[in-house]
Design a protein around this motif. Structure first.
Motif, mmCIF file in Angstrom:
data_model
loop_
_atom_site.group_PDB
_atom_site.id
_atom_site.type_symbol
_atom_site.label_atom_id
_atom_site.label_comp_id
_atom_site.label_asym_id
_atom_site.label_seq_id
_atom_site.Cartn_x
_atom_site.Cartn_y
_atom_site.Cartn_z
ATOM 1 N N LEU A 6 11.763 2.675 3.146
ATOM 2 C CA LEU A 6 11.928 1.378 3.804
ATOM 3 C C LEU A 6 10.709 0.490 3.583
ATOM 4 O O LEU A 6 10.841 -0.688 3.203
ATOM 5 N N LEU A 7 9.519 1.047 3.794
ATOM 6 C CA LEU A 7 8.305 0.262 3.628
ATOM 7 C C LEU A 7 8.092 -0.124 2.162
ATOM 8 O O LEU A 7 7.664 -1.241 1.853
ATOM 9 N N GLY A 8 8.394 0.801 1.272
ATOM 10 C CA GLY A 8 8.302 0.478 -0.148
ATOM 11 C C GLY A 8 9.252 -0.636 -0.542
ATOM 12 O O GLY A 8 8.914 -1.512 -1.351
ATOM 13 N N ALA A 9 10.450 -0.613 0.043
ATOM 14 C CA ALA A 9 11.429 -1.668 -0.245
ATOM 15 C C ALA A 9 10.962 -3.022 0.276
ATOM 16 O O ALA A 9 11.203 -4.062 -0.364
ATOM 17 N N LEU A 10 10.268 -3.042 1.421
ATOM 18 C CA LEU A 10 9.717 -4.300 1.938
ATOM 19 C C LEU A 10 8.717 -4.892 0.942
ATOM 20 O O LEU A 10 8.732 -6.097 0.660
ATOM 21 N N LEU B 154 13.565 11.862 10.125
ATOM 22 C CA LEU B 154 13.703 10.728 9.201
ATOM 23 C C LEU B 154 13.350 11.091 7.769
ATOM 24 O O LEU B 154 13.794 10.425 6.832
ATOM 25 N N GLY B 155 12.528 12.125 7.575
ATOM 26 C CA GLY B 155 12.144 12.528 6.229
ATOM 27 C C GLY B 155 11.434 11.408 5.486
ATOM 28 O O GLY B 155 10.507 10.778 5.989
ATOM 29 N N TRP C 255 0.845 -1.213 0.000
ATOM 30 C CA TRP C 255 0.000 0.000 0.000
ATOM 31 C C TRP C 255 0.871 1.251 0.000
ATOM 32 O O TRP C 255 0.614 2.195 -0.752
ATOM 33 N N VAL C 256 1.898 1.256 0.846
ATOM 34 C CA VAL C 256 2.793 2.411 0.911
ATOM 35 C C VAL C 256 3.540 2.567 -0.403
ATOM 36 O O VAL C 256 3.706 3.689 -0.917
ATOM 37 N N GLY C 257 3.979 1.463 -0.982
ATOM 38 C CA GLY C 257 4.718 1.532 -2.236
ATOM 39 C C GLY C 257 3.909 2.116 -3.369
ATOM 40 O O GLY C 257 4.397 2.959 -4.132
ATOM 41 N N GLN C 258 2.645 1.664 -3.504
ATOM 42 C CA GLN C 258 1.840 2.204 -4.617
ATOM 43 C C GLN C 258 1.511 3.665 -4.386
ATOM 44 O O GLN C 258 1.449 4.456 -5.332
ATOM 45 N N GLU C 259 1.332 4.085 -3.132
ATOM 46 C CA GLU C 259 1.071 5.500 -2.859
ATOM 47 C C GLU C 259 2.308 6.346 -3.142
ATOM 48 O O GLU C 259 2.196 7.499 -3.591
ATOM 49 N N PHE D 63 0.574 2.869 6.529
ATOM 50 C CA PHE D 63 1.019 1.501 6.774
ATOM 51 C C PHE D 63 0.302 0.902 7.972
ATOM 52 O O PHE D 63 -0.137 -0.260 7.933
ATOM 53 N N ALA D 64 0.156 1.684 9.036
ATOM 54 C CA ALA D 64 -0.524 1.184 10.235
ATOM 55 C C ALA D 64 -1.984 0.860 9.938
ATOM 56 O O ALA D 64 -2.512 -0.170 10.390
ATOM 57 N N VAL D 65 -2.644 1.722 9.167
ATOM 58 C CA VAL D 65 -4.040 1.472 8.794
ATOM 59 C C VAL D 65 -4.137 0.202 7.948
ATOM 60 O O VAL D 65 -4.989 -0.669 8.182
#
Length: 536
Positions: free
Chosen positions: A512-516, A505-506, A142-146, A185-187
């Motif tokens: 990181l989440l996209g890489a996962l 962290l910017g 989800w984070v990656g596509q966003e 990501f949490a949602v």
């Protein structure tokens, strides 16, 4: 005597049911496809209900949950279809404001383009749905596509991200630790864990279902704990204060034609500011240190039009404080610029911020000749807006403000750059008159509320026609206007210099989440490619 012919090859009498099993199988497959498609549409509608307009943010995890159930165990191609259905069910109504005054084609084109990214998400989620720990990978996807949707094409359009649905509640706290991506990501993780619990129950795995359900409860519980060290609802706590006035002058009428009455819009903001000065003189309001006008409050270039400059100076002189004016300025060259000008009562125009991300198809037209074939409205933008190249940090009346203009509030990097440059508060200048009485203004305020928590800063949002607002560092509304009504707010706002983990962290959490998510896709794709190579 036994037959020499295998019984499986005997010809059946006419009228027999040889095709019945195949027909039943096709019927079952069709029925399954139908309910999965319906579930994907429900996923999109649940997401829609979480956003301003319905404002039920607690429904947001059910969107990823429903999509995860729909794509579970499917091939990537089927997942893409289901993701597209979800995306259309969400974006078509969410972005309906984009077609109010320009017709259905631009609206549906924008919604379809955004839905295409959810189709990619559906394909990727389906492909990874058989992996161990799949709820984690699905949430990361989800984070990656966003992240992709917020960057491509033409700089992207990160409207409607999961994290921007959370204007209150436990998930919002994650903004201070990882920005909008961590909230989303949490949602999503809560939703995918709920989906995992349902699937395990169906399969009879009660223990695994209980563990997944426990994880789904643990995520928002962690968000509740994350609130504890964060700033509260006080505007004045956390640093030296400045008295900030937000002026909403209103426009003669909603729609694209508001801009044809540019002088009336300017006069409205001058009148409201002079009225504030009279209230200050009468002791009814405190003396402001700075005044914030919205985007397009002076669409008459005050550098070239002496009368417009006199009117702005008249307002600044009356209130005795610098005004942050939203103006359309000619240049450079054949372009115009969406510009914030610090207008001092003594010295006149000073520092400026030029909008860094002009909106494609609204402030400039890429490939104009091509898109003119689809809509004559492209020529309403007669001169393209130029993009600024400097961060929006301005000193206005002793306040160091991170200034972003209109849709820039949803672009993570633009807000981060201005705050990290040393801002003590955030200012959003916007013009929502072209979106009428739609939910667009509420959606923009919601984004500003998430930014307040993300950076631990108060936010002053000034709109020509509403919704204008003053937002505390915990995302709560200290003041908010209605639509299409003149309004003035005066608030004491602390100039904070602390930094949140999200600021430090910017874009790190998003990468990181996209890489996962990308890693999970590779874990599926690489063995598949190897098997094909071996078979070839």
């Amino acid at each position: 005597m036994p037959s020499a012919i295998p019984t499986g090859t005997l010809e059946r009498p006419a009228g027999s049911s040889a095709a019945a099993p195949a027909a039943v199988s096709r019927w079952r497959l069709g029925r399954q496809a139908a309910w999965r498609t319906l579930l994907a549409a429900v996923a999109g509608l649940l997401l829609l209900l979480a956003f301003p307009g319905s404002s039920l943010p607690w429904l947001a995890p059910l969107g990823p949950a429903a999509l995860a159930l729909a794509v579970s165990g499917q091939r990537a191609r089927s997942g893409a279809w289901l993701g597209l259905v979800c995306g259309l069910a969400f974006f078509v109504p969410l972005l309906s404001w984009s077609g109010i005054f320009v017709g259905a084609l631009p609206w549906l084109a924008l919604a379809g383009a955004q839905a295409a990214y959810v189709a990619l998400l559906g394909a990727a989620s389906a492909a990874t749905s058989r992996l161990p720990l799949w709820p984690l990978w699905a949430a990361a996807l989800w984070v990656g596509q966003e992240a992709l949707r917020g960057r491509f094409p033409f700089g992207g359009f990160p409207w409607g991200r999961l994290g921007l649905s959370q204007t209150e509640g436990p998930f919002l706290a994650f903004a201070a630790y990882g920005g909008v991506p961590l909230v989303g990501f949490a949602v999503a993780l809560t939703g995918t864990l709920l989906a995992a619990a349902v699937l395990q129950l169906v399969r009879g795995g009660r223990r695994a279902a209980a563990l997944a359900a426990l994880g789904a409860v643990a995520v928002p519980a962690l968000g509740g704990l994350a609130w504890l060290p964060l700033p509260g609802s006080s505007l004045a706590a956390g640093g030296p204060t400045r008295t900030v006035a937000v002026v909403q002058g209103d426009v003669p009428q909603p729609g694209l034609e508001f801009n044809e009455r540019r002088r009336a819009v300017l006069d409205n903001h001058v009148t409201q500011t002079i009225g504030l000065a009279e209230a200050v003189a009468a002791g009814e309001q405190p003396q402001p240190d700075l005044v914030v006008w919205p985007e397009n409050s002076s669409d008459i270039d005050p550098y070239r039009n002496a009368d417009a400059a006199r009117q702005i100076s008249r307002a600044a002189d009356a209130i005795g404080a610098p005004i942050l004016v939203g103006a359309v300025v000619s240049g450079p060259g054949q372009f115009v610029s969406n510009t914030a000008i610090v207008w001092d009562p003594r010295t006149g125009p000073g520092d400026t911020y030029v909008k860094r991300h002009p909106v494609p198809f609204a402030e400039y037209i890429p490939f104009r000749d091509f898109f003119r074939l689809f809509s004559e409205h492209v020529d309403r933008v007669s001169r393209d807006f130029a993009a600024g190249d400097e961060v929006g940090l301005l000193d206005v009346g002793g306040a160091r403000v991170a200034d972003v203009i209109c849709f820039e509030v949803v672009y993570d990097g633009l807000v981060h750059d201005a705050v990290s440059a040393g801002a003590g508060m955030v200012v959003v200048q916007t013009n929502n008159a072209t979106f009428g009485y739609s939910a667009e203004s509420e959606q923009q305020v919601a984004a500003a509320r998430v930014r307040a928590v993300e950076f631990g800063r108060s936010v002053a949002l000034a709109s020509t026609s509403g919704i204008s607002a003053v937002i505390a560092p915990d995302g709560s509304l200290a003041a908010a206007s209605g639509l299409f009504e003149p309004t003035v707010f005066v608030e004491q706002i602390a100039q904070r210099d602390s930094s949140t983990l999200a600021e430090r962290l910017g874009a790190g959490p998003e990468w990181l989440l996209g890489a996962l998510g990308a890693g999970a896709l590779l874990a599926v794709a690489v063995p598949g490619l190897r098997r094909r190579g071996a078979a070839g």
